[in-house]
Design an enzyme around this catalytic site. Structure first.
Site, mmCIF file in Angstrom:
data_model
loop_
_atom_site.group_PDB
_atom_site.id
_atom_site.type_symbol
_atom_site.label_atom_id
_atom_site.label_comp_id
_atom_site.label_asym_id
_atom_site.label_seq_id
_atom_site.Cartn_x
_atom_site.Cartn_y
_atom_site.Cartn_z
ATOM 1 C CG ASN A 1 -2.216 -0.707 0.988
ATOM 2 O OD1 ASN A 1 -2.624 -0.954 -0.135
ATOM 3 N ND2 ASN A 1 -2.872 -1.071 2.071
ATOM 4 C CG ASP B 1 -8.278 -1.919 -2.499
ATOM 5 O OD1 ASP B 1 -7.885 -2.164 -1.330
ATOM 6 O OD2 ASP B 1 -8.961 -0.912 -2.793
ATOM 7 C CD GLU C 1 -1.624 -7.224 7.411
ATOM 8 O OE1 GLU C 1 -0.791 -7.336 8.314
ATOM 9 O OE2 GLU C 1 -2.366 -6.239 7.319
#
Length: 169
Positions: free
Chosen positions: A8, A17, A43
């Protein structure tokens, strides 16, 4: 999934995503039809397995597949997997929560020992809620000698729990 935050941070949430969706798809391919897959947050995913036969083999295959899969932007992924099986799982929400907590404890032990592996805590006999609480609060290393519990683990660079206990870990 190990180090998901780095994906990310480096590539943005859209890529993150995409990786989550691909990871969930991979999980569904490695689980049995009767297993349930839940995203637990961030996660972390939970697999609720109705049967524990072959669970260590399934975890090993999943880790190997993660290493070999081509992920966005050439990243590699690994996973730290905590497993807990409990013959008392149908005894109510407290036992279910305790089993989930033990799997979480196992996952964090894998992360502490270098990630990319699995630990399976197999509770061999039905435990009362009091005994389950006792087991949850005990350090994982102390459970190695508990006759009610058997600990299995992947062999990739994970110090055995017996050795870790001997060196004061």
């Amino acid at each position: 999934m190990d180090d998901f935050k780095k994906i990310n941070d480096e590539f943005g949430h859209a890529v993150g995503d995409e990786v989550l969706v691909a990871f969930a798809t991979l999980l569904s391919r490695h689980c049995r039809a009767q297993d349930h897959i839940l995203r637990w947050g961030g996660e972390e995913f939970v697999i609720i397995a109705e049967q524990d036969d072959g669970i260590g083999h399934m975890a090993t295959r999943l880790i190997q597949t993660l290493r070999l899969t081509h992920w966005p932007h050439g990243r590699t992924l690994s996973a730290s997997i905590g497993i807990c099986t409990n013959p008392s799982i149908n005894f109510g929400i407290k036992v279910f929560e305790g089993t989930l907590n033990m799997a979480d404890k196992a996952m964090y032990m894998v992360k502490e020992q270098g990630k990319d592996g699995w630990i399976w805590i197999e509770i061999l006999v039905p435990l009362s809620i009091e005994s389950m609480n006792e087991v949850q609060e005990a350090p994982l290393q102390s459970l190695v000698s508990d006759p009610r519990i058997k600990i299995h683990h992947s062999t990739k660079d994970i110090v055995s729990l017996e050795e870790r206990r001997d060196i004061g870990g």
